[in-house]
Design a protein around this motif. Structure first.
Motif, PDB file in Angstrom:
ATOM      1  N   PHE A  34      -4.962   0.670 105.060  1.00  0.00           N
ATOM      2  CA  PHE A  34      -4.952   1.984 104.406  1.00  0.00           C
ATOM      3  C   PHE A  34      -3.586   2.057 104.513  1.00  0.00           C
ATOM      4  N   TYR A  36      -0.976   5.456 104.553  1.00  0.00           N
ATOM      5  CA  TYR A  36      -0.594   6.981 104.599  1.00  0.00           C
ATOM      6  C   TYR A  36       0.628   7.554 104.494  1.00  0.00           C
ATOM      7  N   GLN A  38       3.320  10.492 105.402  1.00  0.00           N
ATOM      8  CA  GLN A  38       3.847  11.916 105.966  1.00  0.00           C
ATOM      9  C   GLN A  38       5.027  12.629 105.574  1.00  0.00           C
ATOM     10  N   ASN A  41       7.024  17.843 108.714  1.00  0.00           N
ATOM     11  CA  ASN A  41       6.295  18.815 109.225  1.00  0.00           C
ATOM     12  C   ASN A  41       4.846  19.061 108.331  1.00  0.00           C
ATOM     13  N   GLN A  42       4.470  18.043 108.077  1.00  0.00           N
ATOM     14  CA  GLN A  42       3.010  18.042 107.452  1.00  0.00           C
ATOM     15  C   GLN A  42       2.206  17.088 107.853  1.00  0.00           C
ATOM     16  N   GLY A  43       0.795  16.946 107.819  1.00  0.00           N
ATOM     17  CA  GLY A  43       0.011  15.936 108.157  1.00  0.00           C
ATOM     18  C   GLY A  43       0.027  14.945 107.280  1.00  0.00           C
ATOM     19  N   LEU A  44      -0.738  13.672 107.594  1.00  0.00           N
ATOM     20  CA  LEU A  44      -0.772  12.535 106.764  1.00  0.00           C
ATOM     21  C   LEU A  44      -1.758  12.684 105.566  1.00  0.00           C
ATOM     22  N   LEU A  46      -3.555  10.239 102.294  1.00  0.00           N
ATOM     23  CA  LEU A  46      -3.920   9.013 101.935  1.00  0.00           C
ATOM     24  C   LEU A  46      -3.373   8.624 100.679  1.00  0.00           C
ATOM     25  N   LYS A  49      -6.233   2.671  99.718  1.00  0.00           N
ATOM     26  CA  LYS A  49      -6.685   2.039 100.670  1.00  0.00           C
ATOM     27  C   LYS A  49      -7.376   0.690  99.920  1.00  0.00           C
ATOM     28  N   PHE A  90       2.782   5.108 106.782  1.00  0.00           N
ATOM     29  CA  PHE A  90       2.282   4.516 107.724  1.00  0.00           C
ATOM     30  C   PHE A  90       1.006   3.490 107.292  1.00  0.00           C
ATOM     31  N   LEU A 101      -9.362   3.640 113.439  1.00  0.00           N
ATOM     32  CA  LEU A 101      -8.132   3.430 112.886  1.00  0.00           C
ATOM     33  C   LEU A 101      -6.722   3.029 113.673  1.00  0.00           C
ATOM     34  N   PHE A 103      -2.969   2.597 113.562  1.00  0.00           N
ATOM     35  CA  PHE A 103      -1.742   2.631 112.836  1.00  0.00           C
ATOM     36  C   PHE A 103      -0.640   2.079 113.453  1.00  0.00           C
ATOM     37  N   GLY A 104       0.096   1.665 112.506  1.00  0.00           N
ATOM     38  CA  GLY A 104       1.662   1.058 112.800  1.00  0.00           C
ATOM     39  C   GLY A 104       2.657   2.070 113.253  1.00  0.00           C
ATOM     40  N   THR A 105       3.934   1.748 113.355  1.00  0.00           N
ATOM     41  CA  THR A 105       4.748   2.839 114.173  1.00  0.00           C
ATOM     42  C   THR A 105       5.318   3.473 112.832  1.00  0.00           C
TER      43      THR A 105
END
Lengths: 113, 118
Positions: A34, A36, A38, A41-44, A46, A49, A90, A101, A103-105
């Protein structure tokens, strides 16, 4: 155990230039992959994938990624970026049959005029 | 369609205090996730619910963190007592949660709660 490596912490690019964000993963079993995004100040959200089938996956906002099993990579590309693409990206992996899941950094894409 | 709701958006507390975060997933989503995102890192799964049952809490520090999803809808995550290293953004996400689905499903994230522990 699965792991994800995003090789670049930050990628600066000029508007309308192409960009590639690199992602490599480690897994002894088949995986789902996947990307994603960001925004500040928001969520992730998609982007795209890979589950199976064609190794070239197209996502939203003109992004695409190619799954390369031999190189265990899933690099994200866009042929022409916009200022609005400035965000954190990400890469994430989950082995098939598992729930978690990983995630990378993250890679911060900075698009300047 | 309403997205994942989280509250509060920001919280500042002193170490050893307690704090609680609330999440309301997308209507009809059976799977709910809580992630911790420390500055400069990717999100790390703390706990995953399928309806009101726990699927994975292997990375939840159970001596201080707890979470519940009593009616299989909204969820709360609590930290008691908080430590300095708990400063992070706490993200809630949900997915449809079909049988065998979650590994393949898109997760929809809320805006997160930014916690600062002083």
């Amino acid at each position: 155990a699965q792991s994800v490596t995003q090789l670049d912490s930050q990628v600066p690019v000029f508007e309308e230039a192409p960009v590639e964000l690199r992602c490599n993963y480690s897994s002894s079993v088949s995986v789902y992959l996947f990307w994603y995004v960001q925004y500040p100040n928001q969520g992730l959200q998609l982007l795209l994938k890979y589950l199976s089938g064609s190794t070239l996956v197209k996502g939203i906002n003109g992004f695409e990624a190619e799954f390369n099993k031999s190189q265990t990579s899933f690099h994200l590309r866009k042929p022409s970026v916009h200022i609005s693409d400035t965000a954190e990206y990400f890469c994430a992996v989950t082995p098939t049959g598992f729930q978690k899941l990983v995630f990378g950094t993250g890679t911060r894409l900075l698009v300047s005029p | 369609e309403a997205g994942v709701a989280q509250s509060p958006r920001y919280k500042i507390i002193e170490k050893r205090q307690s704090v609680a975060f609330w999440c309301n997933p997308i209507s009809g989503h059976a799977t709910l996730y809580w992630y911790q995102q420390i500055l400069g890192q990717g999100p790390k799964l703390l706990i995953q619910f399928q309806n009101n049952g726990v699927v994975d809490d292997s990375q939840l520090p159970k001596d201080r963190f707890s979470a519940e999803r009593l009616k299989g809808v909204d969820s709360t995550l609590k930290i008691q007592p908080a430590k300095l290293e708990d400063s992070a953004v706490y993200l809630c996400a949900s997915s449809v949660g079909l049988a065998g689905g979650p590994p393949r499903e898109t997760q929809y994230f809320g805006p997160g709660t930014r916690l600062l522990v002083l």
